[in-house]
Design a protein around this motif. Structure first.
Motif, mmCIF file in Angstrom:
data_model
loop_
_atom_site.group_PDB
_atom_site.id
_atom_site.type_symbol
_atom_site.label_atom_id
_atom_site.label_comp_id
_atom_site.label_asym_id
_atom_site.label_seq_id
_atom_site.Cartn_x
_atom_site.Cartn_y
_atom_site.Cartn_z
ATOM 1 N N ALA A 7 -11.943 1.743 9.042
ATOM 2 C CA ALA A 7 -12.600 1.778 7.569
ATOM 3 C C ALA A 7 -11.731 2.956 6.724
ATOM 4 O O ALA A 7 -11.306 3.959 7.514
ATOM 5 C CB ALA A 7 -14.091 2.308 7.524
ATOM 6 N N LEU A 8 -11.662 2.883 5.657
ATOM 7 C CA LEU A 8 -10.900 4.011 4.699
ATOM 8 C C LEU A 8 -11.656 4.230 3.522
ATOM 9 O O LEU A 8 -12.256 3.278 2.668
ATOM 10 C CB LEU A 8 -9.565 3.505 4.243
ATOM 11 C CG LEU A 8 -8.753 4.436 3.232
ATOM 12 C CD1 LEU A 8 -8.580 5.756 3.928
ATOM 13 C CD2 LEU A 8 -7.559 3.940 2.863
ATOM 14 N N ASN A 9 -12.324 5.409 3.402
ATOM 15 C CA ASN A 9 -12.916 6.024 2.188
ATOM 16 C C ASN A 9 -11.898 6.403 1.149
ATOM 17 O O ASN A 9 -11.300 7.450 1.323
ATOM 18 C CB ASN A 9 -13.979 6.980 2.525
ATOM 19 C CG ASN A 9 -14.753 7.417 1.193
ATOM 20 O OD1 ASN A 9 -14.304 7.492 -0.047
ATOM 21 N ND2 ASN A 9 -15.805 8.096 1.497
ATOM 22 N N ALA A 10 -11.618 5.368 0.232
ATOM 23 C CA ALA A 10 -10.341 5.667 -0.725
ATOM 24 C C ALA A 10 -10.680 6.759 -1.575
ATOM 25 O O ALA A 10 -9.646 7.717 -1.910
ATOM 26 C CB ALA A 10 -10.084 4.449 -1.313
ATOM 27 N N THR A 11 -11.753 7.016 -2.084
ATOM 28 C CA THR A 11 -12.028 8.066 -2.797
ATOM 29 C C THR A 11 -12.076 9.572 -2.124
ATOM 30 O O THR A 11 -11.407 10.431 -2.979
ATOM 31 C CB THR A 11 -13.431 7.936 -3.369
ATOM 32 O OG1 THR A 11 -13.802 6.734 -4.079
ATOM 33 C CG2 THR A 11 -13.792 9.292 -4.452
ATOM 34 N N PRO A 14 -7.175 9.992 -1.084
ATOM 35 C CA PRO A 14 -6.414 9.388 -2.131
ATOM 36 C C PRO A 14 -4.933 9.291 -1.351
ATOM 37 O O PRO A 14 -4.296 8.746 -1.873
ATOM 38 C CB PRO A 14 -6.740 9.893 -3.171
ATOM 39 C CG PRO A 14 -7.087 11.550 -2.781
ATOM 40 C CD PRO A 14 -8.000 11.175 -1.800
ATOM 41 N N THR A 15 -4.685 10.257 -0.379
ATOM 42 C CA THR A 15 -3.389 10.428 -0.012
ATOM 43 C C THR A 15 -3.040 9.502 1.399
ATOM 44 O O THR A 15 -2.051 9.137 1.865
ATOM 45 C CB THR A 15 -2.886 11.644 0.536
ATOM 46 O OG1 THR A 15 -3.887 12.205 1.546
ATOM 47 C CG2 THR A 15 -2.955 12.799 -0.811
ATOM 48 N N LYS A 16 -4.167 8.719 1.434
ATOM 49 C CA LYS A 16 -4.421 7.923 2.955
ATOM 50 C C LYS A 16 -4.174 6.101 2.447
ATOM 51 O O LYS A 16 -4.729 5.308 3.264
ATOM 52 C CB LYS A 16 -5.200 8.096 3.847
ATOM 53 C CG LYS A 16 -5.568 9.597 4.484
ATOM 54 C CD LYS A 16 -4.324 10.039 5.147
ATOM 55 C CE LYS A 16 -4.288 11.373 5.706
ATOM 56 N NZ LYS A 16 -3.418 11.833 6.455
ATOM 57 N N LEU A 17 -3.982 5.863 1.401
ATOM 58 C CA LEU A 17 -4.240 4.730 0.753
ATOM 59 C C LEU A 17 -3.267 3.745 1.536
ATOM 60 O O LEU A 17 -3.362 2.387 1.378
ATOM 61 C CB LEU A 17 -4.096 4.600 -0.879
ATOM 62 C CG LEU A 17 -5.034 5.282 -1.403
ATOM 63 C CD1 LEU A 17 -4.939 5.204 -2.934
ATOM 64 C CD2 LEU A 17 -6.412 4.923 -1.053
ATOM 65 N N HIS A 18 -2.169 4.156 2.158
ATOM 66 C CA HIS A 18 -0.990 3.308 2.834
ATOM 67 C C HIS A 18 -1.571 3.058 4.273
ATOM 68 O O HIS A 18 -0.879 2.360 4.743
ATOM 69 C CB HIS A 18 0.114 3.921 2.768
ATOM 70 C CG HIS A 18 0.228 5.508 3.423
ATOM 71 N ND1 HIS A 18 -0.381 6.491 3.020
ATOM 72 C CD2 HIS A 18 0.483 5.716 4.842
ATOM 73 C CE1 HIS A 18 -0.125 7.487 3.729
ATOM 74 N NE2 HIS A 18 0.232 7.064 5.023
#
Length: 204
Positions: A7-11, A14-18
């Motif tokens: 799971a990714l908490n994009a908010t 923000p530098t891990k969106l890849h």
């Protein structure tokens, strides 16, 4: 079916969106090499995972179930995801390629996504893909396909020379083919089997 999820908490990141994020609570993911040994931190490896929700096996297909499993030194059971990935220093997982698309040329592992990332930087390339084809000399060799960007005129040999100039000696494309478009699935993934079939049909 899969062994584990991320799971990714994009908010918050923000530098891990890849990346696809970090393993969810109760989920465990490891990366292994072709011999089933865990790779060192930062290295690429096949993704295997385990969680309370993972499958018991394929119904009536014991051999397929065995092929899908990996066990650690303590006997814990994991499921192979079919992906190749890498964890960064913060524990975020980036998926690099499907394992079935890995190209082994002259004993070297070549990841198509690495070559595609370079090819995509050329101003004449609007879309691209790399596949492995059989080679008597190397076992397999990488071959590229590209869709020409509108309004940019440059022939395939010039693009091939530019791409290979950016790649390591063991990664270089043996050929590059132009295509009107790349075959894609309903969710946008390039259908590399169709590209292989296209080459096989042209050679027949």
């Amino acid at each position: 079916e899969g062994g584990a999820s991320c799971a990714l908490n994009a908010t918050a990141n923000p530098t891990k969106l890849h990346t696809v994020g970090q393993p969810m609570p109760g989920h465990e993911i490891r990366l292994i090499d072709d011999d089933g040994v865990e790779v060192a931190p930062g290295e690429m490896g096949e993704v295997v995972g385990r969680s309370p929700a993972m499958m018991n096996g394929y119904h009536g297909r014991s051999e397929a179930t065995r092929d899908a499993e990996w066990h650690d030194a303590d006997g814990n059971r994991y499921i192979r995801h079919g992906d190749v990935g890498r964890f960064d220093e913060d524990g975020f997982l980036t998926l690099m390629d499907r394992k079935k698309d890995l190209i082994i040329s002259g004993g070297f592992n070549i990841y198509p996504s690495d070559l595609e990332a370079v090819m995509a930087q050329h101003p004449a390339v609007a879309d691209c893909a790399v596949i492995g084809v059989s080679s008597e000399a190397w076992g397999e060799t990488p071959v590229g396909f590209y869709v020409r960007r509108d309004g940019v005129i440059e022939d395939a040999p010039a693009i091939l020379a530019w791409v290979n100039g950016q790649l390591g000696k063991t990664q270089r494309l043996s050929a590059l083919h132009i295509a009107d478009e790349l075959p894609r699935s309903a969710i946008g993934k390039v259908l590399k089997r169709e590209l292989r079939d296209r080459l096989a049909g042209a050679a027949a």
